[in-house]
Design a protein around this motif. Structure first.
Motif, short mmCIF file in Angstrom:
data_model
loop_
_atom_site.label_atom_id
_atom_site.label_comp_id
_atom_site.label_asym_id
_atom_site.label_seq_id
_atom_site.Cartn_x
_atom_site.Cartn_y
_atom_site.Cartn_z
N PRO A 154 0.80 -1.23 0.00
CA PRO A 154 0.00 0.00 0.00
C PRO A 154 0.83 1.28 0.00
O PRO A 154 0.51 2.22 -0.72
N CYS A 155 1.92 1.31 0.77
CA CYS A 155 2.71 2.54 0.85
C CYS A 155 3.39 2.85 -0.49
O CYS A 155 3.45 4.01 -0.91
N ILE A 156 3.88 1.83 -1.17
CA ILE A 156 4.54 2.05 -2.47
C ILE A 156 3.50 2.40 -3.52
O ILE A 156 3.72 3.28 -4.36
N ALA A 157 2.35 1.74 -3.48
CA ALA A 157 1.28 2.05 -4.43
C ALA A 157 0.81 3.49 -4.26
O ALA A 157 0.56 4.20 -5.24
N ARG A 158 0.70 3.93 -3.02
CA ARG A 158 0.30 5.30 -2.75
C ARG A 158 1.35 6.28 -3.26
O ARG A 158 1.03 7.31 -3.86
N ALA A 159 2.62 5.95 -3.04
CA ALA A 159 3.70 6.81 -3.51
C ALA A 159 3.69 6.90 -5.04
O ALA A 159 3.85 7.99 -5.61
N GLN A 160 3.50 5.78 -5.72
CA GLN A 160 3.45 5.78 -7.18
C GLN A 160 2.30 6.63 -7.69
O GLN A 160 2.43 7.38 -8.66
N GLU A 161 1.15 6.51 -7.03
CA GLU A 161 -0.02 7.29 -7.43
C GLU A 161 0.26 8.79 -7.31
O GLU A 161 -0.05 9.57 -8.22
N GLU A 168 3.19 19.25 -12.82
CA GLU A 168 3.69 20.62 -12.95
C GLU A 168 4.22 21.16 -11.62
O GLU A 168 4.87 22.21 -11.59
N GLU A 169 3.98 20.46 -10.53
CA GLU A 169 4.38 20.93 -9.22
C GLU A 169 5.58 20.15 -8.68
O GLU A 169 5.82 19.00 -9.06
N GLU A 170 6.32 20.76 -7.78
CA GLU A 170 7.37 20.05 -7.06
C GLU A 170 6.72 19.20 -5.97
O GLU A 170 5.70 19.59 -5.39
N LEU A 171 7.28 18.04 -5.71
CA LEU A 171 6.74 17.15 -4.69
C LEU A 171 7.86 16.82 -3.71
O LEU A 171 8.71 15.97 -4.00
N PRO A 172 7.90 17.48 -2.56
CA PRO A 172 8.96 17.21 -1.59
C PRO A 172 8.94 15.76 -1.12
O PRO A 172 7.87 15.18 -0.92
N LEU A 173 10.11 15.19 -0.96
CA LEU A 173 10.19 13.81 -0.49
C LEU A 173 9.53 13.65 0.89
O LEU A 173 8.96 12.60 1.19
N GLU A 174 9.61 14.68 1.70
CA GLU A 174 9.01 14.62 3.03
C GLU A 174 7.50 14.44 2.93
O GLU A 174 6.90 13.66 3.68
N THR A 175 6.88 15.14 1.98
CA THR A 175 5.44 15.01 1.77
C THR A 175 5.10 13.60 1.29
O THR A 175 4.13 12.98 1.74
N LEU A 176 5.91 13.10 0.38
CA LEU A 176 5.69 11.76 -0.17
C LEU A 176 5.85 10.70 0.92
O LEU A 176 5.03 9.77 1.03
N ALA A 177 6.89 10.83 1.71
CA ALA A 177 7.15 9.85 2.78
C ALA A 177 6.05 9.88 3.83
O ALA A 177 5.62 8.84 4.33
N ALA A 179 2.90 10.70 3.41
CA ALA A 179 1.71 10.06 2.86
C ALA A 179 1.86 8.54 2.80
O ALA A 179 0.88 7.81 2.94
N ALA A 180 3.11 8.08 2.59
CA ALA A 180 3.36 6.64 2.53
C ALA A 180 3.55 6.03 3.91
O ALA A 180 3.65 4.81 4.04
N GLY A 181 3.64 6.89 4.92
CA GLY A 181 3.72 6.39 6.29
C GLY A 181 5.10 5.95 6.71
O GLY A 181 5.25 4.92 7.39
N GLY A 182 6.15 6.67 6.34
CA GLY A 182 7.51 6.29 6.72
C GLY A 182 8.46 7.46 6.63
O GLY A 182 8.05 8.61 6.41
N SER A 183 9.74 7.17 6.79
CA SER A 183 10.76 8.20 6.70
C SER A 183 11.20 8.38 5.25
O SER A 183 10.94 7.53 4.39
N VAL A 184 11.86 9.50 4.97
CA VAL A 184 12.35 9.76 3.63
C VAL A 184 13.35 8.67 3.21
O VAL A 184 13.27 8.12 2.11
N ILE A 188 12.81 5.92 0.10
CA ILE A 188 13.70 5.79 -1.06
C ILE A 188 14.18 4.34 -1.21
O ILE A 188 14.17 3.77 -2.31
N ARG A 189 14.58 3.74 -0.11
CA ARG A 189 15.06 2.36 -0.16
C ARG A 189 13.95 1.40 -0.58
O ARG A 189 14.15 0.53 -1.44
N ALA A 190 12.78 1.54 0.05
CA ALA A 190 11.67 0.62 -0.24
C ALA A 190 11.17 0.81 -1.67
O ALA A 190 10.85 -0.16 -2.37
N PHE A 191 11.12 2.07 -2.12
CA PHE A 191 10.62 2.35 -3.46
C PHE A 191 11.55 1.77 -4.52
O PHE A 191 11.11 1.11 -5.47
N LYS A 192 12.85 1.98 -4.33
CA LYS A 192 13.81 1.46 -5.32
C LYS A 192 13.82 -0.07 -5.33
O LYS A 192 13.93 -0.69 -6.39
#
Length: 261
Positions: A154-161, A168-177, A179-184, A188-192
């Motif tokens: 779920p966390c990776i699927a949410r990040a991909q979405e 057109e907007e910048e997406l800070p990694l902190e915001t992404l993390a 929303a995915a329920g984890g640290s930056v 990055i490690r889990a996504f890759k």
């Protein structure tokens, strides 16, 4: 370049090309084959030498690159198919990825290039093109197996979405993390590990794929650059050419000429 008036397919044929592609991924199913020469084909962490008589099958969101062997230009074809159309022919609601990456079958490769010829004929009828493509894909489905369904994270699927939206907007990694329920760092490690590329590389690929669609609609290039989150037109030109080997202007011109022919 474009498969005539078929909205779910895009075709490419290059003759004696030395073009080099940056490693990238697509949201569509990609099918390639070499007619002459050979290709150094990387798929994830695997490397192959692709020669005539073999189809390369590249599932969506899989990192890859297909480049000519040193001093050996290649003549090749590429076919990009929307997954919704592929799934409909599979009789599924969602596209089932192929288990096979390389398929050695000379008769099927001949069928593939015959299909490309029809798709790229500027005077061909849409129904003829669609029939030809459907027949080829049906023949392909008879020769491949599908990967078993994998439970989504779920966390990776949410990040991909999130990475595919609001380009057109910048997406800070902190915001992404968040929303995915984890640290930056954990994201990055889990996504890759799951997707094969970092969040930034995934989002850049999404920007290029979106740019393709906007250019196909005939939108102004400067507007496309802005809509896809590039700093300016020069920035967009640099990245688009690195991924497609064509400038945005050349890509758009070839596409629109094919539709008018």
């Amino acid at each position: 370049m474009q498969a005539g008036t078929l909205p779910f397919a895009e075709a490419r044929f290059a003759t004696r090309s030395f073009e080099h592609f940056k490693s990238h991924l697509h949201q569509r199913l990609s099918i390639g084959a070499v007619l002459e020469g050979e290709v150094e084909f990387t798929l994830g962490e695997k490397a192959f030498t692709l020669q005539s008589g073999t189809l390369a099958l590249i599932n969506p969101h899989v990192l890859h690159a297909c480049n000519p062997s040193p001093s050996k230009p290649r003549t090749y074809g590429m076919l990009y198919l929307d997954t919704a159309w592929c799934a409909s022919l599979q009789g599924r609601e969602v596209f089932a990825p192929f288990q096979t990456s390389l398929l050695e079958d000379a008769s099927l490769v001949a069928h593939y290039f015959d299909t490309l010829t029809t798709l790229l004929d500027p005077k061909g009828f849409r129904m003829e093109k669609e029939e030809k493509l459907t027949e080829f894909f049906g023949a392909l489905l008879e020769r491949v197996r599908f990967l078993p369904a994998m439970p989504s994270t779920p966390c990776i699927a949410r990040a991909q979405e999130m990475l595919t939206c609001n380009l057109e907007e910048e997406l800070p990694l902190e915001t992404l993390a968040h929303a995915a329920g984890g640290s930056v760092y954990g994201l990055i490690r889990a996504f890759k590990a799951s997707v094969g590329v970092t969040p930034h590389a995934f989002r850049l690929n999404c920007r290029i794929e979106a740019a393709r669609r906007y250019l196909q609609q005939g939108r102004v290039i400067a507007e496309v650059a802005q809509m896809c989150g590039f700093y300016d037109q020069s920035h967009f030109h640099h990245h688009f050419k690195a991924f497609t080997t064509q400038t945005p202007k050349a890509y758009q011109r070839n596409f629109l000429q094919d539709l008018k022919a």
